[in-house]
Design a protein around this motif. Structure first.
Motif, PDB file in Angstrom:
ATOM      1  N   ALA A 116      97.160  -2.734 -96.466  1.00 40.42           N
ATOM      2  CA  ALA A 116      98.296  -2.608 -96.186  1.00 40.42           C
ATOM      3  C   ALA A 116      99.245  -2.873 -97.069  1.00 40.42           C
ATOM      4  CB  ALA A 116      98.452  -2.093 -94.852  1.00 40.42           C
ATOM      5  N   ASP A 117     100.682  -1.676 -97.024  1.00 37.49           N
ATOM      6  CA  ASP A 117     101.878  -1.880 -97.756  1.00 37.49           C
ATOM      7  C   ASP A 117     102.606  -3.478 -96.889  1.00 37.49           C
ATOM      8  OD1 ASP A 117     101.600   0.049 -98.954  1.00 37.49           O
ATOM      9  OD2 ASP A 117     102.706   1.792 -98.116  1.00 37.49           O
ATOM     10  N   ASN A 118     103.410  -4.429 -97.689  1.00 40.21           N
ATOM     11  CA  ASN A 118     103.516  -5.623 -96.628  1.00 40.21           C
ATOM     12  C   ASN A 118     102.634  -6.522 -95.472  1.00 40.21           C
ATOM     13  OD1 ASN A 118     106.360  -4.277 -97.538  1.00 40.21           O
ATOM     14  ND2 ASN A 118     106.361  -3.163 -95.445  1.00 40.21           N
ATOM     15  N   SER A 119     101.436  -6.101 -96.513  1.00 36.16           N
ATOM     16  CA  SER A 119     100.788  -7.154 -95.799  1.00 36.16           C
ATOM     17  C   SER A 119     100.326  -8.756 -96.770  1.00 36.16           C
ATOM     18  CB  SER A 119      99.296  -6.882 -96.465  1.00 36.16           C
ATOM     19  OG  SER A 119      98.530  -6.613 -97.165  1.00 36.16           O
ATOM     20  N   GLY A 120     100.631  -9.591 -96.323  1.00 38.03           N
ATOM     21  CA  GLY A 120     100.564 -11.014 -96.675  1.00 38.03           C
ATOM     22  C   GLY A 120      99.478 -11.158 -98.135  1.00 38.03           C
ATOM     23  N   PRO A 121      99.725 -11.906 -99.155  1.00 39.78           N
ATOM     24  CA  PRO A 121      98.953 -12.575-100.475  1.00 39.78           C
ATOM     25  C   PRO A 121      97.547 -12.632 -99.435  1.00 39.78           C
ATOM     26  CG  PRO A 121     100.751 -13.266-100.241  1.00 39.78           C
ATOM     27  CD  PRO A 121     101.425 -12.668 -98.618  1.00 39.78           C
ATOM     28  N   HIS A 122      97.420 -13.763 -98.928  1.00 30.03           N
ATOM     29  CA  HIS A 122      96.273 -14.691 -97.950  1.00 30.03           C
ATOM     30  C   HIS A 122      95.424 -12.978 -97.869  1.00 30.03           C
ATOM     31  CE1 HIS A 122      98.921 -13.495 -95.127  1.00 30.03           C
ATOM     32  NE2 HIS A 122      97.349 -14.049 -94.137  1.00 30.03           N
ATOM     33  N   THR A 123      95.742 -12.138 -97.246  1.00 32.76           N
ATOM     34  CA  THR A 123      94.883 -11.223 -96.466  1.00 32.76           C
ATOM     35  C   THR A 123      93.329 -10.732 -97.021  1.00 32.76           C
ATOM     36  OG1 THR A 123      96.605  -9.595 -96.522  1.00 32.76           O
ATOM     37  CG2 THR A 123      96.825 -10.026 -94.823  1.00 32.76           C
ATOM     38  N   VAL A 124      93.540 -10.842 -98.702  1.00 34.18           N
ATOM     39  CA  VAL A 124      92.715  -9.922 -99.285  1.00 34.18           C
ATOM     40  C   VAL A 124      91.358 -10.839 -99.871  1.00 34.18           C
ATOM     41  CG1 VAL A 124      92.225  -9.446-101.298  1.00 34.18           C
ATOM     42  CG2 VAL A 124      93.832  -8.693-100.785  1.00 34.18           C
ATOM     43  N   GLY A 125      92.163 -11.892 -99.622  1.00 31.99           N
ATOM     44  CA  GLY A 125      90.951 -13.110 -99.676  1.00 31.99           C
ATOM     45  C   GLY A 125      90.154 -13.456 -98.339  1.00 31.99           C
ATOM     46  N   SER A 126      90.555 -13.015 -97.733  1.00 31.06           N
ATOM     47  CA  SER A 126      90.554 -13.289 -95.718  1.00 31.06           C
ATOM     48  C   SER A 126      89.509 -11.524 -95.881  1.00 31.06           C
ATOM     49  CB  SER A 126      91.836 -13.190 -95.356  1.00 31.06           C
ATOM     50  OG  SER A 126      91.275 -13.172 -93.520  1.00 31.06           O
ATOM     51  N   ALA A 127      90.102 -11.193 -96.301  1.00 30.22           N
ATOM     52  CA  ALA A 127      89.176 -10.030 -95.572  1.00 30.22           C
ATOM     53  C   ALA A 127      88.409  -9.763 -96.325  1.00 30.22           C
ATOM     54  CB  ALA A 127      90.195  -8.191 -96.291  1.00 30.22           C
ATOM     55  N   THR A 128      88.237  -9.813 -97.883  1.00 29.08           N
ATOM     56  CA  THR A 128      87.047 -10.042 -98.857  1.00 29.08           C
ATOM     57  C   THR A 128      86.059 -11.433 -98.226  1.00 29.08           C
ATOM     58  OG1 THR A 128      87.832  -9.158-100.473  1.00 29.08           O
ATOM     59  CG2 THR A 128      86.063 -10.282-100.832  1.00 29.08           C
ATOM     60  N   GLY A 129      86.361 -12.089 -97.678  1.00 28.82           N
ATOM     61  CA  GLY A 129      85.290 -13.323 -97.327  1.00 28.82           C
ATOM     62  C   GLY A 129      84.706 -13.665 -96.036  1.00 28.82           C
TER      63      GLY A 129
END
Length: 162
Positions: free
Chosen positions: A69-82
């Motif tokens: 999502a727009d303005n989501s933190g950079p850590h959120t991709v790794g968190s969601a994928t993991g």
């Protein structure tokens, strides 16, 4: 000689046909449904004011869909994928897995089974009946319970078991 070979081939043909191997089939989550689930989860979090990332991985752990999502933190991709990977690999929700590990210190080694695993709330298995077809993970809401609520919205959007 050619007639003998032809006759032998005709006589052996039924044996060859009977020896055919039937490959197993396995249910899977089509890309269209994976995309619908991810979009519904992003929207559910957005409605609550949370900018998140949502990942859907196939049963084998390969990422099928990743929405940030727009303005989501950079850590959120790794968190969601993991979280999605962990749910698909283990066939259970990540919050429940975290509680299972915390309740029995002997199980703590599960955290180190694969460096792609994220054992925090927000990952859910995608199941239809008894068939585990994928995992969905959400990262970026204020806590894992809220991430999981958004993941549930994704499962409901595609008619998967909740």
């Amino acid at each position: 000689m050619i007639r003998t070979l032809a006759l032998t081939s005709v006589l052996l043909l039924p044996l060859a046909a009977g020896a055919q191997t039937t490959l197993p089939t396995a249910p899977y989550l089509p890309l269209e449904l994976a995309t619908q689930a991810a979009q519904a989860a992003v929207q559910a979090c957005a409605t609550e004011g949370y900018a998140v990332s949502v990942a859907v991985v196939a049963r084998d752990g390969a990422t099928k869909v990743l929405l940030k999502a727009d303005n989501s933190g950079p850590h959120t991709v790794g968190s969601a994928t993991g979280k999605a990977f962990t749910s698909a690999a283990m066939g259970r929700d990540t919050a429940g897995l975290a509680e299972f590990i915390a309740s029995k210190p002997a199980n703590n080694g599960m955290r180190d089974m694969d460096d792609r695993m994220v054992i925090q709330g927000g990952g859910l298995p995608v199941k239809f009946g008894n068939a585990l077809v994928a995992g969905i993970g959400v990262g970026g809401a204020p806590n894992g319970d809220l991430d999981a609520q958004c993941a549930v919205a994704g499962l409901k959007a595609i008619g998967a078991d909740v």
